[in-house]
Enzyme design. Structure first.
Site, short mmCIF file in Angstrom:
data_model
loop_
_atom_site.label_atom_id
_atom_site.label_comp_id
_atom_site.label_asym_id
_atom_site.label_seq_id
_atom_site.Cartn_x
_atom_site.Cartn_y
_atom_site.Cartn_z
N THR A 1 0.88 -1.18 0.00
CA THR A 1 0.00 0.00 0.00
C THR A 1 0.91 1.22 0.00
OG1 THR A 1 -0.22 -0.17 2.41
CG2 THR A 1 -1.98 -1.11 1.07
N SER B 1 -6.16 6.00 0.15
CA SER B 1 -6.20 5.09 -1.00
C SER B 1 -5.85 3.69 -0.56
CB SER B 1 -5.22 5.57 -2.07
OG SER B 1 -3.91 5.55 -1.53
N THR C 1 1.00 -8.97 12.51
CA THR C 1 0.99 -7.64 11.93
C THR C 1 0.79 -7.68 10.44
OG1 THR C 1 2.15 -5.57 11.64
CG2 THR C 1 3.49 -7.53 11.56
N GLU D 1 5.87 4.20 7.64
CA GLU D 1 5.47 5.46 7.01
C GLU D 1 6.21 6.67 7.58
OE1 GLU D 1 1.27 5.53 7.55
OE2 GLU D 1 0.87 4.63 5.59
N LYS E 1 3.76 -7.10 3.98
CA LYS E 1 3.49 -5.70 3.68
C LYS E 1 3.10 -5.03 4.99
CE LYS E 1 0.25 -3.51 3.22
NZ LYS E 1 -0.45 -2.52 4.11
N ASN F 1 -0.23 10.40 6.66
CA ASN F 1 -1.44 9.93 7.31
C ASN F 1 -2.53 10.98 7.38
OD1 ASN F 1 -1.03 7.11 8.00
ND2 ASN F 1 0.81 7.94 8.96
#
Lengths: 384, 384
Positions: free
Chosen positions: A146, A384, A180, A260, A169, A379
């Site tokens: 993602t 998406s 996770t 992220e 992922k 964030n």
């Protein structure tokens, strides 16, 4: 090779049209046998996505013939319509591969609260089934990404003739309650589902369970372990668990390194705790302190924020008898300043925080990341 | 007027030279009597600062003649030397005012793990004692600011002739375990320390205790309530508690509105919970989700992140029977999408998230803020 490193597996990663970006978004992994034993662990979040509800049922008998995974939508909080989509996806895989739908695991990842387009999923399953190949592990790993910036793969080849390989992922909502994100690990070792389950729980407890990037537990976390038995070799419990743990730790560290927006990978090592649970609780409390995480982003060795977080826990320790070292510099001894904080170099990406509770001899390490502008940006804009 | 709104109190806010900025950094509040009853609540963080350890002893007999507060350093994790500094500060106040050091509360705020300069503190106490005035409440409120951008004051005047007034500071590390940051509330009502204590615990439980800006509990939180009895009026328990709660709520909302880097003030209202504790646990879980908070910063009504946080709690509810409304738009009913998320307007600073658990008839509201670039910036650069 990753998820197809072990013999007896084929995979595919294709474009089903679920992602607006037009990238690969559907992965299929088939177990070619002769065994089809499996184990899986799922999120402990009580708000579980439809594919998790489905897959928990599939796991009842420990038999899995294939696993289908999609990015581009979590299929969580989509009600009975969403469950029908998951079920129909499994049926499509069953039809294409000539297996039972009750032996097909389904995983989804992406935005919560939006319906997935069933027609695109079914067409994607057909494309994937036709593309199944021994060398398509990387494509499958790419199809489950993602906000990940790179595919995550790992493998371990035993000198005794069997192999463990996997893909993962995960970028945000990265604080597993049991497992996770989406992880698929395969092996050609000869093992029953019961032995796979024991090894998987042992491995995830000290790997994925100790990754806490942002304190947010996903609704879709799944770690599945499939055994084909194609090597014909039956490993011992101990050697297999060690190999599986090594692969899981490798994947967990790749998840941390690609979290992220992160600019630091932080290992919080708690030593001399009265129990392993205490060590985990203390490490997790520090890993969830936004103030500590923002300080690390700013290369500020603010150990007061470490102790302020430790002090919120009910672990066994003397609050004024704790030592803290950051990247090898002992900044606090027995709750008082020791070496000057200026000596700490926080410019490397890797950060090691050592917390000595002086309360026993147990230890645990929690992996986390810093809190950065890029995390906030990704964030606040991500939809998406 | 704030902390000097009630008769029987004088205050001062002076420059002691603790802050590099050269701004006011030492506040003194004196109770002129005739009563000197008091109550206080402190952080539940087990890592308590030296002034908290001192002030807990002072509160044993419910008698307080004065309170001295400094910004520019938390005096936490500074060991026995730090405790001596707190003790000597109280002694300096006692000498200047002709009271007992055992009746002087001390509060500190700023960086953890650095010693405070005792000479500057003692000189500042002398300056403050000479500056004590009935109209210096604002100066005192300014002297306790750290990253606060404005002074926080509140007051309530009873038609029955008594008054409650207070001041507060707090910008980061804003998730009180019992009390939050530094708050001083004064009253000229005639009340015993026992009645003050009951009213204070009742008020803080539903005000400061329900503010959770960033999930980080301070080591220095103190809320002190001093009564001078100068009005000569003895209010009833109920009317006094309501007035005190109103002043505490006013101050708590000012703390929220000035939280570090925040661009939204978020009220998370949990209704129809099985118990008030359940409502608090659910609201707090959402308030601590960085993903939810970053989404609000981006004006993204991402209700999936609300439910993902709710699902991590052990509160009583059916995970698939929850409703969520954001700023009046019912985006989720019984765990399925309802109104389109595009209808939600998140441009105003005030955000209202309504979570209906359908599990009982209890309710609670947690106040929090969004996660912004400015929060990351302030907390990666802040070291003063």
């Amino acid at each position: 090779m990753s998820v197809t490193a072990a013999s007896g597996f084929a995979a595919a990663g294709v474009v089903a049209g679920l992602k607006a970006s037009g990238r690969r978004d559907l992965a299929l992994v088939r177990n070619l046998g002769p065994l089809n034993a499996a184990a899986a662990v799922f999120t402990t979040n009580r708000c579980k996505a439809n594919p998790v509800l489905w897959s928990q049922q599939v796991m009842q008998d420990g038999v899995v013939s294939a696993i289908v995974l999609n990015s581009g939508g979590a299929n969580c909080y989509t009600g009975s319509q969403g469950f029908q989509v998951t079920h129909a996806t499994a049926e499509a895989v069953a039809t294409e591969l000539g297996v039972s739908a009750g032996d097909v695991l389904v995983c989804s990842t992406g935005l919560i609260g939006e319906q997935l387009p069933l027609d695109k999923l079914v067409a994607g399953v057909t494309t994937a089934a036709n593309a199944l190949a021994r060398d398509a592990g990387l494509g499958a790993a790419e199809a489950i990404m993602t906000t990940d910036t790179r595919a995550k793969e790992a493998q371990f080849r035993s000198p005794n003739g069997w192999t463990v390989g996997g893909m993962a992922k995960g970028a945000g909502m990265l604080a597993p309650g049991l497992a996770t994100m989406l992880v698929v690990v395969t092996t050609d070792a000869v093992l029953t589902s019961g032995r796979l389950d024991a090894a998987l729980r042992r491995a995830t407890r000290v790997t994925f369970d100790r990754l806490d990037s942002d304190g947010c537990m996903s609704t879709n976390d799944t770690v599945a372990l499939l055994a084909s038995g194609a090597s014909g070799v039956e490993p011992g419990d101990e050697e297999f668990a060690l190999a599986l743990t090594a692969v899981c730790r490798d994947l967990a560290e790749q998840l941390q390194a690609d979290a992220e927006g992160a600019s630091h990978d932080i290992a919080i090592e708690v030593v001399n705790a009265a129990s392993e649970d205490d060590a985990v609780v203390v490490g997790r409390a520090v890993s969830r302190s936004n103030l500590f995480k923002a300080a690390i982003f700013g290369n500020d060795p603010n150990w007061g924020r470490v102790l302020a977080a430790v002090g919120t826990t009910d672990a066994e320790f003397d609050p004024y008898g704790i030592d803290v070292a950051i990247n090898g510099v002992q900044v606090c001894t027995s709750g008082e300043p020791d070496q000057p904080r200026d000596l700490v170099d926080l410019t490397p990406r890797a950060v090691h925080v050592l917390i000595d509770l002086h309360a026993g001899d147990e230890t645990a390490t929690i992996l986390t990341n810093d809190l950065t502008h890029d995390y906030v940006h990704e964030n606040s804009a991500y939809a998406s």
